[in-house]
Design a protein around this motif. Structure first.
Motif, PDB file in Angstrom:
ATOM      1  N   ASP A  43       0.824  -1.216   0.000  1.00 47.59           N
ATOM      2  CA  ASP A  43       0.000   0.000   0.000  1.00 47.59           C
ATOM      3  C   ASP A  43       0.854   1.261   0.000  1.00 47.59           C
ATOM      4  O   ASP A  43       0.475   2.274  -0.601  1.00 47.59           O
ATOM      5  N   ILE A  46       1.943   1.982  -3.505  1.00 46.39           N
ATOM      6  CA  ILE A  46       0.850   2.625  -4.239  1.00 46.39           C
ATOM      7  C   ILE A  46       0.812   4.118  -3.914  1.00 46.39           C
ATOM      8  O   ILE A  46       0.684   4.973  -4.803  1.00 46.39           O
ATOM      9  N   ALA A  51       2.452   1.088  -9.239  1.00 51.49           N
ATOM     10  CA  ALA A  51       1.307   0.175  -9.286  1.00 51.49           C
ATOM     11  C   ALA A  51       1.534  -0.878 -10.353  1.00 51.49           C
ATOM     12  O   ALA A  51       2.229  -0.633 -11.351  1.00 51.49           O
ATOM     13  N   PRO A  63      -5.899   3.175  -1.555  1.00 55.80           N
ATOM     14  CA  PRO A  63      -5.075   1.986  -1.329  1.00 55.80           C
ATOM     15  C   PRO A  63      -5.843   0.929  -0.525  1.00 55.80           C
ATOM     16  O   PRO A  63      -6.994   1.129  -0.129  1.00 55.80           O
ATOM     17  N   ASN A  65      -5.431  -3.574   0.190  1.00 58.58           N
ATOM     18  CA  ASN A  65      -5.664  -4.796  -0.572  1.00 58.58           C
ATOM     19  C   ASN A  65      -6.133  -5.977   0.269  1.00 58.58           C
ATOM     20  O   ASN A  65      -6.124  -7.114  -0.205  1.00 58.58           O
ATOM     21  N   THR A  93      -6.433  -2.811  -4.675  1.00 51.37           N
ATOM     22  CA  THR A  93      -6.583  -1.504  -4.021  1.00 51.37           C
ATOM     23  C   THR A  93      -8.033  -1.381  -3.555  1.00 51.37           C
ATOM     24  O   THR A  93      -8.814  -2.316  -3.659  1.00 51.37           O
ATOM     25  N   ARG A  94      -8.376  -0.223  -2.969  1.00 51.43           N
ATOM     26  CA  ARG A  94      -9.753   0.192  -2.660  1.00 51.43           C
ATOM     27  C   ARG A  94     -10.290  -0.291  -1.308  1.00 51.43           C
ATOM     28  O   ARG A  94     -11.462  -0.064  -1.004  1.00 51.43           O
TER      29      ARG A  94
END
Length: 304
Positions: A43, A46, A51, A63, A65, A93-94
């Motif tokens: 992260d 990122i 990426a 970021p 995961n 991500t997310r």
């Protein structure tokens, strides 16, 4: 929804709490109301602007995961999950957000005895340890060396090696973490010059396989004490591995592998040490802590 997101790349200070549109579950996916999200070195990369080619880095970038939470939307064609199910899973991500959408092939049920914070930080280190040890061929009767054994990945790796039948597990760590490693049934060895000799002293019968989570010094020492270089892997230094003739790690994550690991946790064969838990709004502080490179155990963000 609220998310810890990036509107530029840089140091931890670029990570801040932001309002972004909530995602919707599509075909073959579920939406999860996130309870906790793990923090990993991936992260931080990122955040600095790196990426994989498949990742959309259009701002705002969120970021994260790995996650745990409760399914609140089920997309078309999804079997096996329903609204209200408690789960954990992974994305790329997310996950630093109130909601995350993931394919059903990246989500598994959360064991009833696994707390939310543990579940949120379980996937990344668990699957990293599993894919590395599996490619090293770790199994019954082996003597295994884990470098950086007191960190989150190392802690998972030493326990998984023992669960898979390793007779002896040696872990490198600073002296402050030696008692912790002993509590996990690990023989501790101190970092630094003369590492290979110290390993041989505690494993005169030899070392069968070695995992590197440190870099060049530990990887070279591993190559000295393990006869079969095909049974060494590094999570850190592919260049030195190639120089030494050590195979490179092949990334592999799957729901099947994750379910195997959660079953070991449910049986009491894996335990997770939480180093710190931060609220989502303090994601920048969580990144500052993980980037110190010190401490033991897992860092997570508490989303709800």
């Amino acid at each position: 929804m609220k998310a810890a997101a990036l509107t530029s790349f840089g140091g931890p200070e670029v990570l801040s709490l932001t309002e972004v549109p909530a995602p919707e579950a599509g075909a073959g996916t579920v939406r999860v109301r996130v309870r906790a999200a793990g923090v990993q070195h991936f992260d931080t990369r990122i955040r600095r602007g790196w990426a994989p080619p498949t990742v959309d880095m259009t701002f705002p970038v969120i970021p994260g995961n790995e996650f745990s939470g409760v399914v609140d939307q089920v997309g078309a064609g999804v079997d096996g999950f329903a609204v209200g199910d408690e789960v954990l899973g992974y994305t790329t991500t997310r996950s630093y957000a109130e909601y995350v959408v993931a394919p059903v092939g990246q989500v598994v049920p959360k064991p009833a005895n696994m707390p939310w914070d543990v579940a949120g930080g379980f996937t990344g280190n668990g699957q990293g340890a599993a894919m590395c040890l599996r490619q090293m061929g770790v199994g019954s009767g082996d003597t295994v060396l884990i470098n950086a054994a007191a960190g989150a990945l190392g802690t998972f790796s030493v326990q998984l090696a023992k669960a898979w039948g390793a007779t002896t597990v040696i872990g490198t760590a600073s002296e402050a973490n030696h008692d912790y490693l002993r509590s996990l049934g690990v023989i501790p060895v101190t970092y630094g010059e003369g590492l290979a000799e110290r390993i041989r002293a505690v494993a005169p019968q030899g070392v069968d396989a070695a995992m590197d989570n440190v870099g060049e010094e530990a990887l070279r020492a591993s190559a000295e004490v393990v006869k079969d270089k095909s049974r060494i892997r590094t999570m850190i230094d592919d260049d030195v591995a190639s120089e030494l003739g050590i195979p490179l790690l092949k990334p592999h994550r799957s729901a099947e592998q994750l379910a195997e690991l959660t079953a070991l946790y449910a049986e009491g064969l894996i335990r997770i040490h939480l180093r710190a838990a931060y609220p989502l709004a303090q994601a920048a502080d969580a990144h500052r802590e993980i980037e110190t490179g010190h401490g033991r155990g897992k860092i997570v963000l508490l989303v709800d």
